[in-house]
Design a protein around this motif. Sequence first.
Motif, PDB file in Angstrom:
ATOM      1  N   LEU A  59       5.777  11.102 -15.340  1.00 12.96           N
ATOM      2  CA  LEU A  59       4.502  11.192 -14.624  1.00 12.96           C
ATOM      3  C   LEU A  59       3.630  12.249 -15.273  1.00 12.96           C
ATOM      4  O   LEU A  59       4.130  13.293 -15.709  1.00 12.96           O
ATOM      5  N   PHE A  60       2.328  11.978 -15.332  1.00  8.85           N
ATOM      6  CA  PHE A  60       1.384  12.909 -15.960  1.00  8.85           C
ATOM      7  C   PHE A  60       0.003  12.650 -15.386  1.00  8.85           C
ATOM      8  O   PHE A  60      -0.285  11.549 -14.894  1.00  8.85           O
ATOM      9  N   PRO A  61      -0.887  13.637 -15.420  1.00  6.63           N
ATOM     10  CA  PRO A  61      -2.237  13.447 -14.886  1.00  6.63           C
ATOM     11  C   PRO A  61      -2.966  12.309 -15.595  1.00  6.63           C
ATOM     12  O   PRO A  61      -2.870  12.148 -16.812  1.00  6.63           O
ATOM     13  N   GLY A  62      -3.672  11.505 -14.813  1.00 11.69           N
ATOM     14  CA  GLY A  62      -4.416  10.389 -15.389  1.00 11.69           C
ATOM     15  C   GLY A  62      -3.579   9.158 -15.625  1.00 11.69           C
ATOM     16  O   GLY A  62      -4.028   8.216 -16.289  1.00 11.69           O
ATOM     17  N   ILE A  63      -2.364   9.112 -15.077  1.00 11.94           N
ATOM     18  CA  ILE A  63      -1.513   7.934 -15.194  1.00 11.94           C
ATOM     19  C   ILE A  63      -2.188   6.765 -14.471  1.00 11.94           C
ATOM     20  O   ILE A  63      -2.871   6.942 -13.468  1.00 11.94           O
ATOM     21  N   THR A  64      -2.032   5.556 -15.005  1.00 11.46           N
ATOM     22  CA  THR A  64      -2.514   4.381 -14.295  1.00 11.46           C
ATOM     23  C   THR A  64      -1.519   4.052 -13.195  1.00 11.46           C
ATOM     24  O   THR A  64      -0.347   3.798 -13.468  1.00 11.46           O
ATOM     25  N   GLN A  65      -1.996   4.076 -11.971  1.00  9.54           N
ATOM     26  CA  GLN A  65      -1.134   3.948 -10.806  1.00  9.54           C
ATOM     27  C   GLN A  65      -0.225   2.729 -10.892  1.00  9.54           C
ATOM     28  O   GLN A  65       0.984   2.807 -10.664  1.00  9.54           O
ATOM     29  N   LEU A  66      -0.770   1.562 -11.250  1.00 13.13           N
ATOM     30  CA  LEU A  66       0.019   0.336 -11.233  1.00 13.13           C
ATOM     31  C   LEU A  66       1.020   0.279 -12.391  1.00 13.13           C
ATOM     32  O   LEU A  66       2.040  -0.398 -12.289  1.00 13.13           O
ATOM     33  N   ASP A  67       0.739   0.978 -13.471  1.00 16.17           N
ATOM     34  CA  ASP A  67       1.719   1.065 -14.563  1.00 16.17           C
ATOM     35  C   ASP A  67       3.041   1.632 -14.059  1.00 16.17           C
ATOM     36  O   ASP A  67       4.118   1.282 -14.560  1.00 16.17           O
ATOM     37  N   PHE A  68       2.939   2.542 -13.098  1.00 23.55           N
ATOM     38  CA  PHE A  68       4.122   3.182 -12.518  1.00 23.55           C
ATOM     39  C   PHE A  68       4.645   2.418 -11.309  1.00 23.55           C
ATOM     40  O   PHE A  68       5.820   2.046 -11.236  1.00 23.55           O
ATOM     41  N   THR A  69       3.768   2.141 -10.352  1.00 18.71           N
ATOM     42  CA  THR A  69       4.238   1.618  -9.075  1.00 18.71           C
ATOM     43  C   THR A  69       4.675   0.157  -9.133  1.00 18.71           C
ATOM     44  O   THR A  69       5.538  -0.252  -8.350  1.00 18.71           O
ATOM     45  N   ALA A  70       4.101  -0.640 -10.032  1.00 22.52           N
ATOM     46  CA  ALA A  70       4.512  -2.045 -10.103  1.00 22.52           C
ATOM     47  C   ALA A  70       5.969  -2.171 -10.562  1.00 22.52           C
ATOM     48  O   ALA A  70       6.788  -2.792  -9.868  1.00 22.52           O
ATOM     49  N   PRO A  71       6.336  -1.615 -11.737  1.00 25.68           N
ATOM     50  CA  PRO A  71       7.747  -1.712 -12.103  1.00 25.68           C
ATOM     51  C   PRO A  71       8.658  -0.936 -11.167  1.00 25.68           C
ATOM     52  O   PRO A  71       9.796  -1.352 -10.910  1.00 25.68           O
ATOM     53  N   ALA A  72       8.174   0.180 -10.618  1.00 23.94           N
ATOM     54  CA  ALA A  72       8.999   0.948  -9.684  1.00 23.94           C
ATOM     55  C   ALA A  72       9.328   0.114  -8.456  1.00 23.94           C
ATOM     56  O   ALA A  72      10.461   0.158  -7.946  1.00 23.94           O
ATOM     57  N   GLN A  73       8.361  -0.656  -7.954  1.00 25.17           N
ATOM     58  CA  GLN A  73       8.604  -1.480  -6.771  1.00 25.17           C
ATOM     59  C   GLN A  73       9.690  -2.512  -7.042  1.00 25.17           C
ATOM     60  O   GLN A  73      10.601  -2.712  -6.230  1.00 25.17           O
ATOM     61  N   ALA A  74       9.613  -3.190  -8.200  1.00 20.57           N
ATOM     62  CA  ALA A  74      10.624  -4.198  -8.517  1.00 20.57           C
ATOM     63  C   ALA A  74      11.976  -3.556  -8.811  1.00 20.57           C
ATOM     64  O   ALA A  74      13.019  -3.984  -8.292  1.00 20.57           O
ATOM     65  N   LEU A  75      11.982  -2.522  -9.639  1.00 18.96           N
ATOM     66  CA  LEU A  75      13.244  -1.894 -10.026  1.00 18.96           C
ATOM     67  C   LEU A  75      13.941  -1.235  -8.842  1.00 18.96           C
ATOM     68  O   LEU A  75      15.176  -1.173  -8.799  1.00 18.96           O
ATOM     69  N   SER A  76      13.172  -0.743  -7.871  1.00 18.63           N
ATOM     70  CA  SER A  76      13.778  -0.089  -6.716  1.00 18.63           C
ATOM     71  C   SER A  76      14.628  -1.055  -5.901  1.00 18.63           C
ATOM     72  O   SER A  76      15.510  -0.629  -5.150  1.00 18.63           O
ATOM     73  N   ARG A  77      14.371  -2.343  -6.035  1.00 18.38           N
ATOM     74  CA  ARG A  77      15.110  -3.354  -5.283  1.00 18.38           C
ATOM     75  C   ARG A  77      16.344  -3.846  -6.028  1.00 18.38           C
ATOM     76  O   ARG A  77      17.108  -4.656  -5.489  1.00 18.38           O
TER      77      ARG A  77
END
Length: 225
Positions: free
Chosen positions: A13-31
């Motif tokens: 994680l770093f300032p200016g990260i694109t939110q969906l770049d992180f949260t989209a794969p995180a949502q799938a991988l978390s399952r």
Amino acid sequence: MTDTAPTRIVFLLFPGITQLDFTAPAQALSRMPGARLAGAAATREAIVTDSGFAIVPTHDFAACPQADILCVPGGHGVADALGDAEAVDFVARQAAGAQWVTSVCTGAFLLGRAGLLAGRRATTHWAYTHLLPLVGAEPAPGRVVEDGNIVTSGGVTSGLDFALTLIARLRGDAVAQAIQLAIEYDPAPPFAGGHPDHAPAAVTEGLKARVYDAATARMAAALGG
């Protein structure tokens, strides 16, 4: 593989990260059965995304456990992160012990700055693919590109494709398909224009003029190219 042994998935994680770049794969991988997610940054202070809201890291770099899967998202903040020796060193150290090393969008350039893409086939957001040789990578077509244990994906929404691809590698197609169904990932966009190969030329050129001509020049400067 169909085992459910714990799998540690670490996102940079770093300032200016694109939110969906992180949260989209995180949502799938978390399952994914056995998944244990972590988000690491220099400190545990909130990270402001490009969408204007903040994400709180679970770990700082020093305390972050070793990743089985390392994921480096992208965003306009990558150009600044390329000059952050602490962040680049974290990527290199984590990658050395990870089973899989992955990126979404312009996160590929942080993998490259860490020395991980030399001689590798890779992809990134369509506006930046021409810069991949600056980190020694060979640009390759596709929303998801695999080269050994390195998996890179294209812009933003491609992170879901990468996540499901990797889940299938680790837990089998049936698990990946069930997760895809659970999150109702059944794209039917209103326009067939999510890539320059399909978008009207005027739309592509207008977007490049407004956003990506300057953004790619800034990235090239950060890469020293």
